[in-house]
Design a protein around this motif. Structure first.
Motif, PDB file in Angstrom:
ATOM      1  N   LYS A   1       0.828  -1.201   0.000  1.00 14.28           N
ATOM      2  CA  LYS A   1       0.000   0.000   0.000  1.00 14.28           C
ATOM      3  C   LYS A   1       0.864   1.253   0.000  1.00 14.28           C
ATOM      4  O   LYS A   1       1.688   1.470   0.890  1.00 14.28           O
ATOM      5  CB  LYS A   1      -0.933   0.006   1.210  1.00 14.28           C
ATOM      6  CG  LYS A   1      -1.934   1.158   1.181  1.00 14.28           C
ATOM      7  CD  LYS A   1      -2.903   1.075   2.341  1.00 14.28           C
ATOM      8  CE  LYS A   1      -3.902   2.229   2.301  1.00 14.28           C
ATOM      9  NZ  LYS A   1      -4.862   2.153   3.425  1.00 14.28           N
ATOM     10  N   ALA A   2       0.680   2.099  -1.010  1.00 18.23           N
ATOM     11  CA  ALA A   2       1.379   3.379  -1.064  1.00 18.23           C
ATOM     12  C   ALA A   2       0.884   4.287   0.062  1.00 18.23           C
ATOM     13  O   ALA A   2      -0.280   4.206   0.462  1.00 18.23           O
ATOM     14  CB  ALA A   2       1.161   4.046  -2.414  1.00 18.23           C
ATOM     15  N   PRO A   3       1.738   5.157   0.581  1.00 17.76           N
ATOM     16  CA  PRO A   3       1.310   6.025   1.684  1.00 17.76           C
ATOM     17  C   PRO A   3       0.234   7.017   1.293  1.00 17.76           C
ATOM     18  O   PRO A   3      -0.477   7.531   2.163  1.00 17.76           O
ATOM     19  CB  PRO A   3       2.608   6.745   2.082  1.00 17.76           C
ATOM     20  CG  PRO A   3       3.510   6.635   0.899  1.00 17.76           C
ATOM     21  CD  PRO A   3       3.152   5.345   0.239  1.00 17.76           C
ATOM     22  N   ARG A   4       0.100   7.274  -0.020  1.00 18.97           N
ATOM     23  CA  ARG A   4      -0.912   8.234  -0.481  1.00 18.97           C
ATOM     24  C   ARG A   4      -1.131   8.022  -1.975  1.00 18.97           C
ATOM     25  O   ARG A   4      -0.332   7.385  -2.652  1.00 18.97           O
ATOM     26  CB  ARG A   4      -0.438   9.666  -0.220  1.00 18.97           C
ATOM     27  CG  ARG A   4       0.708  10.096  -1.117  1.00 18.97           C
ATOM     28  CD  ARG A   4       1.348  11.385  -0.690  1.00 18.97           C
ATOM     29  NE  ARG A   4       2.073  11.220   0.549  1.00 18.97           N
ATOM     30  CZ  ARG A   4       3.321  10.735   0.611  1.00 18.97           C
ATOM     31  NH1 ARG A   4       3.941  10.347  -0.497  1.00 18.97           N
ATOM     32  NH2 ARG A   4       3.931  10.616   1.756  1.00 18.97           N
ATOM     33  N   LEU A   5      -2.241   8.566  -2.459  1.00 19.48           N
ATOM     34  CA  LEU A   5      -2.512   8.679  -3.892  1.00 19.48           C
ATOM     35  C   LEU A   5      -2.823  10.136  -4.188  1.00 19.48           C
ATOM     36  O   LEU A   5      -3.552  10.775  -3.428  1.00 19.48           O
ATOM     37  CB  LEU A   5      -3.701   7.796  -4.309  1.00 19.48           C
ATOM     38  CG  LEU A   5      -3.455   6.301  -4.458  1.00 19.48           C
ATOM     39  CD1 LEU A   5      -4.779   5.567  -4.687  1.00 19.48           C
ATOM     40  CD2 LEU A   5      -2.506   6.022  -5.624  1.00 19.48           C
ATOM     41  N   PRO A   6      -2.292  10.683  -5.290  1.00 17.03           N
ATOM     42  CA  PRO A   6      -1.337  10.059  -6.208  1.00 17.03           C
ATOM     43  C   PRO A   6       0.052   9.956  -5.579  1.00 17.03           C
ATOM     44  O   PRO A   6       0.330  10.600  -4.568  1.00 17.03           O
ATOM     45  CB  PRO A   6      -1.336  11.023  -7.399  1.00 17.03           C
ATOM     46  CG  PRO A   6      -1.674  12.347  -6.802  1.00 17.03           C
ATOM     47  CD  PRO A   6      -2.641  12.067  -5.691  1.00 17.03           C
ATOM     48  N   PHE A   7       0.929   9.128  -6.208  1.00 18.00           N
ATOM     49  CA  PHE A   7       2.295   9.037  -5.722  1.00 18.00           C
ATOM     50  C   PHE A   7       3.242   8.857  -6.906  1.00 18.00           C
ATOM     51  O   PHE A   7       2.828   8.466  -8.007  1.00 18.00           O
ATOM     52  CB  PHE A   7       2.462   7.878  -4.735  1.00 18.00           C
ATOM     53  CG  PHE A   7       2.396   6.499  -5.342  1.00 18.00           C
ATOM     54  CD1 PHE A   7       3.542   5.833  -5.765  1.00 18.00           C
ATOM     55  CD2 PHE A   7       1.176   5.847  -5.490  1.00 18.00           C
ATOM     56  CE1 PHE A   7       3.477   4.568  -6.313  1.00 18.00           C
ATOM     57  CE2 PHE A   7       1.099   4.568  -6.037  1.00 18.00           C
ATOM     58  CZ  PHE A   7       2.254   3.925  -6.447  1.00 18.00           C
ATOM     59  N   VAL A   8       4.493   9.174  -6.661  1.00 17.17           N
ATOM     60  CA  VAL A   8       5.562   8.980  -7.647  1.00 17.17           C
ATOM     61  C   VAL A   8       6.319   7.720  -7.245  1.00 17.17           C
ATOM     62  O   VAL A   8       6.822   7.625  -6.123  1.00 17.17           O
ATOM     63  CB  VAL A   8       6.510  10.191  -7.689  1.00 17.17           C
ATOM     64  CG1 VAL A   8       7.664   9.936  -8.667  1.00 17.17           C
ATOM     65  CG2 VAL A   8       5.755  11.455  -8.077  1.00 17.17           C
ATOM     66  N   PRO A   9       6.398   6.707  -8.112  1.00 14.19           N
ATOM     67  CA  PRO A   9       7.091   5.470  -7.748  1.00 14.19           C
ATOM     68  C   PRO A   9       8.607   5.645  -7.759  1.00 14.19           C
ATOM     69  O   PRO A   9       9.133   6.665  -8.194  1.00 14.19           O
ATOM     70  CB  PRO A   9       6.635   4.482  -8.821  1.00 14.19           C
ATOM     71  CG  PRO A   9       6.288   5.331  -9.993  1.00 14.19           C
ATOM     72  CD  PRO A   9       5.773   6.631  -9.448  1.00 14.19           C
ATOM     73  N   GLY A  10       9.269   4.604  -7.306  1.00 13.25           N
ATOM     74  CA  GLY A  10      10.722   4.585  -7.299  1.00 13.25           C
ATOM     75  C   GLY A  10      11.272   4.607  -5.895  1.00 13.25           C
ATOM     76  O   GLY A  10      10.976   5.515  -5.119  1.00 13.25           O
TER      77      GLY A  10
END
Length: 326
Positions: free
Chosen positions: A53-62
């Protein structure tokens, strides 16, 4: 305003969109880094798909990259504008610029360029903790490394051979088997054409392995357990084919009082001292030539979608990098 790959909703590679992205100035204990390259890793796929799970949306990957410091936040010590740095474990490296916690940044030795650093930080420090701390590999060790032609694999198998181990690898094509043999493996099993469990038994004359390193997951389980000698260690550090489900701990008893662990880089580099020690070991083994680094695939950041498609389709081998032009 900078340019970045932005994920606005969870999904496939088509959710990777190159667009303008608002980036704040560095806050306390942060560095603003002008990126030269970012690593390409399966963890980026996991966040894009929602496995993690990403910490937020939107997000920048990498999660790893390298570049030059262009601004420092309040309280930063040890770094200044103009320093070349590399980092693993942050976020947002598919971008022209990234905010990096100073605690996660490392000074780059003169002998290592930014593209090489971006390709090896996460993968190389993963290899370091797997071989030197999760299981202390040495001359008496017989090990199996799945996906031996992959990004972690080509570093770890060379390193393991440098430590004196007998290294058995698996790969999924004749070309990838040749790649693995060229990078430290004593033996390579094509898992698409051969039963890797039986092959391991044959290669070891029935003694099997002290440790199995498995980043594949569903497709290699529970076969990996059958490659271990009594009281051997199963190291599951990824799941490129899918997560392992219904892992009954009683299997470890049934198959020889085995041990199992699910480690992560962050669990082994939680302190600044651990991070610096891991990076020093990596830079030393690469700088000495014991582990040779060859970038096999290079993608402009604008083509991150194609990079993810190739990675998920297993069209990549060895080390891959995403390049970023100003």
């Amino acid at each position: 305003m900078t340019k970045a790959i932005v994920v606005e909703e969870i999904g496939g590679p088509d959710k990777l969109v190159w667009k303008d992205h608002e980036l704040a100035r560095p806050g306390p204990n942060q560095l603003l880094v002008r990126q030269r390259a970012a690593g390409l890793n399966f963890i980026d796929v996991y966040f894009r798909k929602g496995v993690y799970k990403a910490p937020r949306l939107p997000f920048v990957p990498g999660k790893e990259g390298a570049g030059t410091v262009v601004a420092v936040g309040e309280g930063v010590t040890g770094f200044k504008v103009g320093d070349r740095v590399a980092y693993a474990g942050g976020e947002g490296t598919y971008a022209h610029e990234a905010l990096v916690p100073a605690a996660q940044a490392l000074h780059l030795p003169d002998a290592i360029d930014e593209e090489t650093a971006a390709a090896i930080m996460l993968k190389g420090m993963t290899a370091e903790y797997l071989l030197r701390r999760t299981f202390k590999v040495g001359p008496d060790t017989v090990l199996l490394f799945h996906a031996a032609a992959g990004g972690v694999g080509v570093i770890a198998t060379q390193w393991a051979k440098h430590l004196g181990a007998t290294v058995i690898g698996t790969a999924g094509s004749p070309e990838k088997c040749a790649e693995a043999l060229a990078h430290g493996c004593d033996h390579v099993i094509n898992y698409r054409t051969d039963d890797f469990v039986e092959a391991v038994k044959d290669l070891t004359r029935g003694r099997k392995c002290d440790v199995v390193y498995d980043s594949v997951g569903r497709d290699t389980f529970p076969g990996s357990l059958d490659c271990l000698k009594r009281q051997g260690l199963f190291v599951s550090f990824g799941q490129s084919s899918g997560t392992i489900e219904n892992f009954d701990l009683a299997l470890l008893n049934q198959k020889g009082s085995l041990f199992a662990t699910r480690p992560s880089l962050y669990g082994y580099t939680a302190t600044r001292e651990e991070l610096e020690a891991s990076a020093r070991s990596l830079f030393k083994v690469v700088g000495s030539g014991a582990v040779k680094i060859e970038i096999k695939q290079s993608y402009p950041v604008e083509e991150a979608r194609r990079a993810h498609e190739d990675l998920e389709s297993r069209r990549t081998s060895g080390l891959s990098v995403i390049t970023i032009q100003p």
